[in-house]
Design an enzyme around this catalytic site. Structure first.
Site, PDB file in Angstrom:
ATOM      1  N   SER A 219       0.666  -1.192  -0.083  1.00  0.00           N
ATOM      2  CA  SER A 219      -0.058   0.005  -0.029  1.00  0.00           C
ATOM      3  C   SER A 219       0.995   1.202   0.036  1.00  0.00           C
ATOM      4  CB  SER A 219      -0.874   0.160   1.447  1.00  0.00           C
ATOM      5  OG  SER A 219      -0.089   0.062   2.359  1.00  0.00           O
ATOM      6  N   GLY A 269      -9.512  -5.252   3.346  1.00  0.00           N
ATOM      7  CA  GLY A 269      -9.540  -6.472   2.552  1.00  0.00           C
ATOM      8  C   GLY A 269      -9.118  -5.924   1.000  1.00  0.00           C
ATOM      9  N   ALA A 270      -9.314  -4.374   0.873  1.00  0.00           N
ATOM     10  CA  ALA A 270      -8.874  -3.918  -0.533  1.00  0.00           C
ATOM     11  C   ALA A 270      -7.721  -4.509  -1.192  1.00  0.00           C
ATOM     12  CB  ALA A 270      -9.212  -2.271  -0.486  1.00  0.00           C
ATOM     13  N   GLY A 271      -6.748  -4.420  -0.345  1.00  0.00           N
ATOM     14  CA  GLY A 271      -5.345  -4.503  -0.817  1.00  0.00           C
ATOM     15  C   GLY A 271      -5.230  -6.076  -1.109  1.00  0.00           C
ATOM     16  N   ASP A 272      -5.876  -6.907  -0.157  1.00  0.00           N
ATOM     17  CA  ASP A 272      -5.956  -8.261  -0.388  1.00  0.00           C
ATOM     18  C   ASP A 272      -6.554  -9.031  -1.800  1.00  0.00           C
ATOM     19  OD1 ASP A 272      -5.062  -8.206   2.275  1.00  0.00           O
ATOM     20  OD2 ASP A 272      -6.969  -8.885   3.202  1.00  0.00           O
TER      21      ASP A 272
HETATM   22  N1  LIG Z   1     -12.334   3.922  -2.189  1.00  0.00           N
HETATM   23  C1  LIG Z   1     -11.887   3.243  -3.078  1.00  0.00           C
HETATM   24  N2  LIG Z   1     -12.444   3.295  -4.417  1.00  0.00           N
HETATM   25  C2  LIG Z   1     -12.409   2.610  -5.424  1.00  0.00           C
HETATM   26  N3  LIG Z   1     -11.209   1.652  -5.275  1.00  0.00           N
HETATM   27  C3  LIG Z   1     -10.653   1.552  -4.080  1.00  0.00           C
HETATM   28  C4  LIG Z   1     -11.009   2.479  -3.143  1.00  0.00           C
HETATM   29  N4  LIG Z   1     -10.032   1.964  -2.061  1.00  0.00           N
HETATM   30  C5  LIG Z   1      -9.379   1.098  -2.399  1.00  0.00           C
HETATM   31  N5  LIG Z   1      -9.616   0.725  -3.723  1.00  0.00           N
HETATM   32  C6  LIG Z   1      -8.847  -0.254  -4.397  1.00  0.00           C
HETATM   33  O1  LIG Z   1      -8.387  -1.279  -3.666  1.00  0.00           O
HETATM   34  C7  LIG Z   1      -6.723  -1.099  -3.905  1.00  0.00           C
HETATM   35  C8  LIG Z   1      -6.120  -1.303  -2.588  1.00  0.00           C
HETATM   36  O2  LIG Z   1      -6.486  -0.419  -2.124  1.00  0.00           O
HETATM   37  P1  LIG Z   1      -5.479   0.170  -0.860  1.00  0.00           P
HETATM   38  O3  LIG Z   1      -6.242   0.859   0.312  1.00  0.00           O
HETATM   39  O4  LIG Z   1      -4.374   1.050  -1.573  1.00  0.00           O
HETATM   40  O5  LIG Z   1      -4.872  -1.076  -0.058  1.00  0.00           O
HETATM   41  P2  LIG Z   1      -4.869  -1.565   1.412  1.00  0.00           P
HETATM   42  O6  LIG Z   1      -6.220  -2.113   1.600  1.00  0.00           O
HETATM   43  O7  LIG Z   1      -3.845  -2.446   1.571  1.00  0.00           O
HETATM   44  O8  LIG Z   1      -4.706  -0.308   2.266  1.00  0.00           O
HETATM   45  C9  LIG Z   1      -6.424   0.147  -4.685  1.00  0.00           C
HETATM   46  O9  LIG Z   1      -5.476  -0.017  -5.597  1.00  0.00           O
HETATM   47  C10 LIG Z   1      -7.845   0.346  -5.417  1.00  0.00           C
HETATM   48  O10 LIG Z   1      -7.562  -0.670  -6.565  1.00  0.00           O
HETATM   49  O1  LIG Z   2      -7.425  -4.316   4.228  1.00  0.00           O
HETATM   50  P1  LIG Z   2      -6.043  -5.218   3.959  1.00  0.00           P
HETATM   51  O2  LIG Z   2      -4.748  -4.559   4.013  1.00  0.00           O
HETATM   52  O3  LIG Z   2      -6.191  -5.756   2.532  1.00  0.00           O
HETATM   53  O4  LIG Z   2      -5.990  -6.491   4.786  1.00  0.00           O
HETATM   54  C1  LIG Z   2      -6.491  -6.675   5.982  1.00  0.00           C
HETATM   55  C2  LIG Z   2      -5.160  -6.706   7.015  1.00  0.00           C
HETATM   56  O5  LIG Z   2      -4.398  -5.561   6.785  1.00  0.00           O
HETATM   57  C3  LIG Z   2      -5.736  -6.928   8.387  1.00  0.00           C
HETATM   58  O6  LIG Z   2      -4.751  -7.345   9.114  1.00  0.00           O
HETATM   59  C4  LIG Z   2      -6.609  -8.053   8.522  1.00  0.00           C
HETATM   60  O7  LIG Z   2      -7.375  -8.165   9.923  1.00  0.00           O
HETATM   61  C5  LIG Z   2      -7.877  -7.851   7.377  1.00  0.00           C
HETATM   62  O8  LIG Z   2      -8.982  -8.986   7.511  1.00  0.00           O
HETATM   63  C6  LIG Z   2      -7.418  -7.668   6.138  1.00  0.00           C
HETATM   64  O9  LIG Z   2      -6.825  -9.028   5.688  1.00  0.00           O
END
Ligand SMILES: Nc1ncnc2c1ncn2[C@@H]1O[C@H](COP(=O)(O)OP(=O)(O)O)[C@@H](O)[C@H]1O
Ligand SMILES: O=P([O-])([O-])O[C@@H]1[C@@H](O)[C@H](O)[C@@H](O)[C@H](O)[C@@H]1O
Length: 381
Positions: A219, A269-272
């Protein structure tokens, strides 16, 4: 670039006898995937109040997307198999939820990993973290011996609580043709209170394994700890930027990939889901930059629902039709090739437009069912 496009050849004694992936009817290797990382309990807190309790752990989000979005096997009419190696305790309450039911975890004497996610009372900005995480319980780590003794087309190292040990990642690299890593599995630290912090990847025992990894996803918050400029010399680095989509950096090039619109109700779970969508894109035969569109699509899908999302069959059908239409018949899965293609293809914009149509179906679904059956909106002020 030394991508791990073939199963790693620095094998230990006895590993040559490991069973190779079974072959498909058309003679190609079965694209079986290995996902390593534990399921957990997530407690979502806002203003000192518990606003949600959900299944968590990257393995749950990842297998949910891989099961839904991987290309179907022509002969069997079902997605290729995914083996999940996850650990939970006897207190695990989500054994019958779809992802763990399809991919049962290993049971341990220690309790299930549990996170408290503290959400800000004010709306998150693009760069400020939207939540503070605290690991309140940790299950046993996943050891090399917990992995199956056979080869896989690809592997995803997706720990959340430090459970993917360096030796376990090394074993994954030996077993899998290509390994994709979530930086959060490698660089998280936990203080006495369980608060999640980060350490520079270069200072960890994982650093020496980077040249044998194909992709690392971080991220924006994690990227400085990965060190993009150093890491891109070894493998392709993907930095996700929340609602702004993502960027890819490889040795000799970079690309920005546009997001999809979403009404965010829970960022968990967005990143996952992004990483799994990206891997599915590679399985479909897309270049890395095109596959990141599928990553962005499933990242957007994840934030539109609380917890592990449920995908509407119509929306999934639209995604499949778009991919089937854009991908030329006979294009081989990128993940199974000798090298990866990174650059955007000339159908990148059309692919984005087709997926945008599927995103529209997703938002219609959200409007028809605002609570998504999981208890409402975690994010709005
Ligand atoms: N508010 C949002 N609107 C649209 N897409 C999103 C949004 N938040 C996250 N995403 C999508 O999910 C991916 C991962 O989100 P991010 O917040 O960067 O990761 P993490 O959950 O690891 O913090 C982004 O690259 C994007 O494609
Ligand atoms: O939001 P994200 O960064 O993709 O991933 C999340 C982890 O950072 C977190 O530790 C876990 O408890 C969530 O279930 C999810 O896996």
């Amino acid at each position: 670039m030394p991508l791990a496009a073939e199963p790693d050849d620095a094998r230990e004694e006895g590993e040559d006898q490991l069973q190779l992936p079974t072959t498909t009817t058309n003679g190609g290797p079965a694209l079986e995937g290995l996902v390593v990382g534990s399921y957990c309990h997530d407690v979502l807190i806002r203003g000192g109040r518990v606003v949600g309790e959900t299944l968590g752990g990257a393995a749950a989000f990842v297998s949910n997307v891989l099961d839904a979005a991987s290309p179907q096997h022509d002969a069997l009419d079902e997605p290729p198999p995914v083996v999940v190696v996850a650990k939970v305790g006897h207190d695990f309450v989500y054994a019958s939820a779809p992802a763990p039911a399809r991919h049962p975890p290993l049971l341990c004497a220690s309790p299930t990993t549990s996170f408290h996610a503290q959400f800000s009372e004010t709306a998150a900005s693009a760069h400020a973290p939207d939540r503070e995480l605290r690991r309140v319980r940790a299950c046993d780590p996943i050891c090399p011996a917990d992995l199956p003794d056979r080869r896989f087309a690809y592997g995803l190292a997706v720990g959340v609580a430090g459970e993917v040990l360096p030796e376990t990642l090394e074993r994954m690299i030996r077993l899998c043709r290509a390994v994709l890593v979530d930086a959060q599995a490698l660089i998280r630290t936990f203080d006495g209170d369980g608060a999640v912090g980060h350490v520079a990847l270069g200072d960890t025992p994982y650093a020496r394994l980077l040249p044998r990894v194909a992709f690392i996803k971080a991220s924006s918050e994690e990227a400085p700890y990965v060190g993009v400029e150093t890491a891109r010399r070894w493998c392709c680095v993907i930095v996700t930027e929340g609602r702004n989509g993502c960027r890819l950096y490889w040795d000799g090039g970079e690309a920005r990939v546009a997001p999809f619109p979403a009404v965010q109700v829970d960022p968990t779970g967005a990143g996952d889901s992004f990483l799994a969508g990206f891997a599915a894109g590679l399985l479909w035969g897309l270049s890395a930059t095109d596959a990141a569109l599928l990553g962005n699509f499933f990242g957007a899908a994840a934030v539109s629902q609380v917890g592990v999302p449920t995908f509407h069959p119509k929306m999934l059908q639209a995604v499949r039709e778009t991919l089937e239409e854009k991908i030329t018949k006979g294009s081989s899965p990128c993940i199974n090739g000798i090298t990866f293609t990174f650059e955007r293809s000339n159908m990148h914009d059309e692919l984005h437009a087709g997926l945008q149509e599927a995103a529209r179906l997703m938002s219609e679904q959200q409007q028809a069912d605002p609570a998504n059956g999981h208890g409402g909106d975690i994010c709005s002020t």
